[in-house]
Design a protein around this motif. Sequence first.
Motif, PDB file in Angstrom:
ATOM      1  N   SER A 167       0.481  -1.217  -0.164  1.00  0.00           N
ATOM      2  CA  SER A 167      -0.225  -0.015  -0.144  1.00  0.00           C
ATOM      3  C   SER A 167       0.386   1.426  -0.190  1.00  0.00           C
ATOM      4  O   SER A 167      -0.022   2.526  -0.365  1.00  0.00           O
ATOM      5  CB  SER A 167      -0.791   0.239   1.245  1.00  0.00           C
ATOM      6  OG  SER A 167      -0.215   0.019   2.316  1.00  0.00           O
ATOM      7  N   LYS A 168       2.347   1.080   1.153  1.00  0.00           N
ATOM      8  CA  LYS A 168       2.941   2.379   0.568  1.00  0.00           C
ATOM      9  C   LYS A 168       4.742   1.929   0.441  1.00  0.00           C
ATOM     10  O   LYS A 168       4.902   0.671   0.180  1.00  0.00           O
ATOM     11  CB  LYS A 168       3.093   2.905   1.542  1.00  0.00           C
ATOM     12  CG  LYS A 168       1.751   3.167   2.245  1.00  0.00           C
ATOM     13  CD  LYS A 168       1.741   4.286   3.955  1.00  0.00           C
ATOM     14  CE  LYS A 168       0.645   5.083   4.459  1.00  0.00           C
ATOM     15  NZ  LYS A 168      -0.380   3.982   4.849  1.00  0.00           N
ATOM     16  N   LYS A 169       5.440   2.619  -0.729  1.00  0.00           N
ATOM     17  CA  LYS A 169       6.530   2.079  -1.111  1.00  0.00           C
ATOM     18  C   LYS A 169       7.371   1.943   0.510  1.00  0.00           C
ATOM     19  O   LYS A 169       7.088   2.601   1.019  1.00  0.00           O
ATOM     20  CB  LYS A 169       7.297   3.529  -1.934  1.00  0.00           C
ATOM     21  CG  LYS A 169       8.352   3.246  -2.246  1.00  0.00           C
ATOM     22  CD  LYS A 169       8.830   3.801  -3.521  1.00  0.00           C
ATOM     23  CE  LYS A 169      10.260   4.205  -3.904  1.00  0.00           C
ATOM     24  NZ  LYS A 169      10.596   4.458  -4.492  1.00  0.00           N
ATOM     25  N   ILE A 170       8.360   1.356   0.823  1.00  0.00           N
ATOM     26  CA  ILE A 170       9.327   1.108   1.576  1.00  0.00           C
ATOM     27  C   ILE A 170      10.060   1.300   1.387  1.00  0.00           C
ATOM     28  O   ILE A 170      10.683   0.231   0.174  1.00  0.00           O
ATOM     29  CB  ILE A 170       8.686  -0.271   2.182  1.00  0.00           C
ATOM     30  CG1 ILE A 170       7.161  -0.278   2.531  1.00  0.00           C
ATOM     31  CG2 ILE A 170       9.240  -0.847   3.388  1.00  0.00           C
ATOM     32  CD1 ILE A 170       7.023  -1.782   3.873  1.00  0.00           C
ATOM     33  N   TYR A 171      11.287   2.395   2.178  1.00  0.00           N
ATOM     34  CA  TYR A 171      12.612   2.584   1.744  1.00  0.00           C
ATOM     35  C   TYR A 171      12.578   3.385   2.293  1.00  0.00           C
ATOM     36  O   TYR A 171      12.283   4.412   3.166  1.00  0.00           O
ATOM     37  CB  TYR A 171      12.251   3.189   0.025  1.00  0.00           C
ATOM     38  CG  TYR A 171      11.899   4.515   0.202  1.00  0.00           C
ATOM     39  CD1 TYR A 171      13.248   5.771   0.140  1.00  0.00           C
ATOM     40  CD2 TYR A 171      10.578   4.922  -0.023  1.00  0.00           C
ATOM     41  CE1 TYR A 171      12.632   7.032  -0.099  1.00  0.00           C
ATOM     42  CE2 TYR A 171      10.393   6.173   0.755  1.00  0.00           C
ATOM     43  CZ  TYR A 171      11.568   7.246  -0.232  1.00  0.00           C
ATOM     44  OH  TYR A 171      10.455   8.607   0.860  1.00  0.00           O
ATOM     45  N   GLY A 172      14.084   3.804   2.082  1.00  0.00           N
ATOM     46  CA  GLY A 172      14.932   5.107   3.166  1.00  0.00           C
ATOM     47  C   GLY A 172      15.529   4.613   4.337  1.00  0.00           C
ATOM     48  O   GLY A 172      15.481   3.292   5.126  1.00  0.00           O
ATOM     49  N   ILE A 173      15.166   5.530   5.437  1.00  0.00           N
ATOM     50  CA  ILE A 173      14.981   5.147   7.057  1.00  0.00           C
ATOM     51  C   ILE A 173      14.481   4.887   7.516  1.00  0.00           C
ATOM     52  O   ILE A 173      12.965   5.667   7.588  1.00  0.00           O
ATOM     53  CB  ILE A 173      16.010   6.735   7.602  1.00  0.00           C
ATOM     54  CG1 ILE A 173      17.406   7.196   6.877  1.00  0.00           C
ATOM     55  CG2 ILE A 173      16.292   6.214   9.061  1.00  0.00           C
ATOM     56  CD1 ILE A 173      18.280   5.945   6.614  1.00  0.00           C
ATOM     57  N   ILE A 174      13.985   3.347   8.416  1.00  0.00           N
ATOM     58  CA  ILE A 174      12.983   3.139   8.883  1.00  0.00           C
ATOM     59  C   ILE A 174      13.662   2.741  10.307  1.00  0.00           C
ATOM     60  O   ILE A 174      13.302   1.480  10.568  1.00  0.00           O
ATOM     61  CB  ILE A 174      11.622   2.154   7.852  1.00  0.00           C
ATOM     62  CG1 ILE A 174      11.866   2.170   6.618  1.00  0.00           C
ATOM     63  CG2 ILE A 174      11.478   1.508   9.210  1.00  0.00           C
ATOM     64  CD1 ILE A 174      11.411   1.213   5.791  1.00  0.00           C
ATOM     65  N   PRO A 175      13.688   3.592  11.703  1.00  0.00           N
ATOM     66  CA  PRO A 175      13.928   3.814  12.807  1.00  0.00           C
ATOM     67  C   PRO A 175      12.514   2.316  13.637  1.00  0.00           C
ATOM     68  O   PRO A 175      12.166   2.906  13.072  1.00  0.00           O
ATOM     69  CB  PRO A 175      14.216   4.854  13.617  1.00  0.00           C
ATOM     70  CG  PRO A 175      13.475   5.524  12.315  1.00  0.00           C
ATOM     71  CD  PRO A 175      12.683   4.651  11.635  1.00  0.00           C
ATOM     72  N   PRO A 176      13.565   1.571  13.466  1.00  0.00           N
ATOM     73  CA  PRO A 176      12.786   0.043  14.976  1.00  0.00           C
ATOM     74  C   PRO A 176      13.076   0.865  16.446  1.00  0.00           C
ATOM     75  O   PRO A 176      13.478   0.297  16.635  1.00  0.00           O
ATOM     76  CB  PRO A 176      13.762  -0.925  15.008  1.00  0.00           C
ATOM     77  CG  PRO A 176      15.052  -0.241  14.818  1.00  0.00           C
ATOM     78  CD  PRO A 176      15.124   1.213  14.321  1.00  0.00           C
TER      79      PRO A 176
END
Length: 301
Positions: free
Chosen positions: A2-11
Amino acid sequence: MSKKIYGIIPPIVTPFDANGEIDEKALRQNVQFVLTRGVHGICFGGSTGEGHTLTSDELERVAEICAEEAKGQVPVIAGIITNSTRDAAHKAKLMTKYAIDALQITPVHYVFKPDETATYNHFKTLSETTDLPILIYNVVPWNYLAPDLLVKIMTEIPNVKGVKQSAGDLKLFADLMITAPEGSLIFSAVDALLYPSFAMGSHGTIAANPAAVPGVCVALWDAVQAGNHKLGREIHEALLRFWNTISADNLPANVKHALSLQGVDSGLPRAPMPKTSDAQAAKIKAALSEVLKYEKVVEPA
């Protein structure tokens, strides 16, 4: 997706109070903090979020809060860390109740290692359980999945969309980058080597440094995407010095301490994990002051 998943993704971290209960107000503050640093997504229930300690009910509540705070601005990824196909499938089903865009799921992590066929079937069952895209969180040292197996799973199981590749061997990451099927998402969780990972074409990162200093990691991502490798290397060196101060068996506690120094209430680690020691705190403070010179801050939406 549903959304583009990329870049900086903090856990993001999971703040706990003195009784070991989730501090929901602090959790909301943490989500808001990373959003003001221009991150491209958030992940909860990962290693930095002490996801291995969360009950199903707690994981649900964290999912609900993160989705509420994200307000659809960025993708939200749910971490699932558990030791059986049955329990992982149960948690995956629970996540479908909320505005979650993907799942980050580990191979099993207890002492008994399944063979490759059993691991393949684990992810096949999970893929048949949910329509949510799955990222394999390849982090377990004694059940570390080789690139060939990861490629086979991504090629043959449609719902497995990518891998979050951990551990310090950049060669394994490089092999995965050149052998993964077209359209797969390969994220780096090699905190000490985010810069070369980005330069090699990583689709982004879900790692502890972005949880602790998200604005700095966004600045690194932007520099590499713009081809500014001089700045990228400068940020890399500052991030590496910072990483060397938080990398320890109590990493989540140290990330929380670094956040507290930035005015973000992140609570305590969940027992038996120890808090940041005085010696660790002094080193973190010194490295943090240097790395934050590169921080990027954005206006809240």
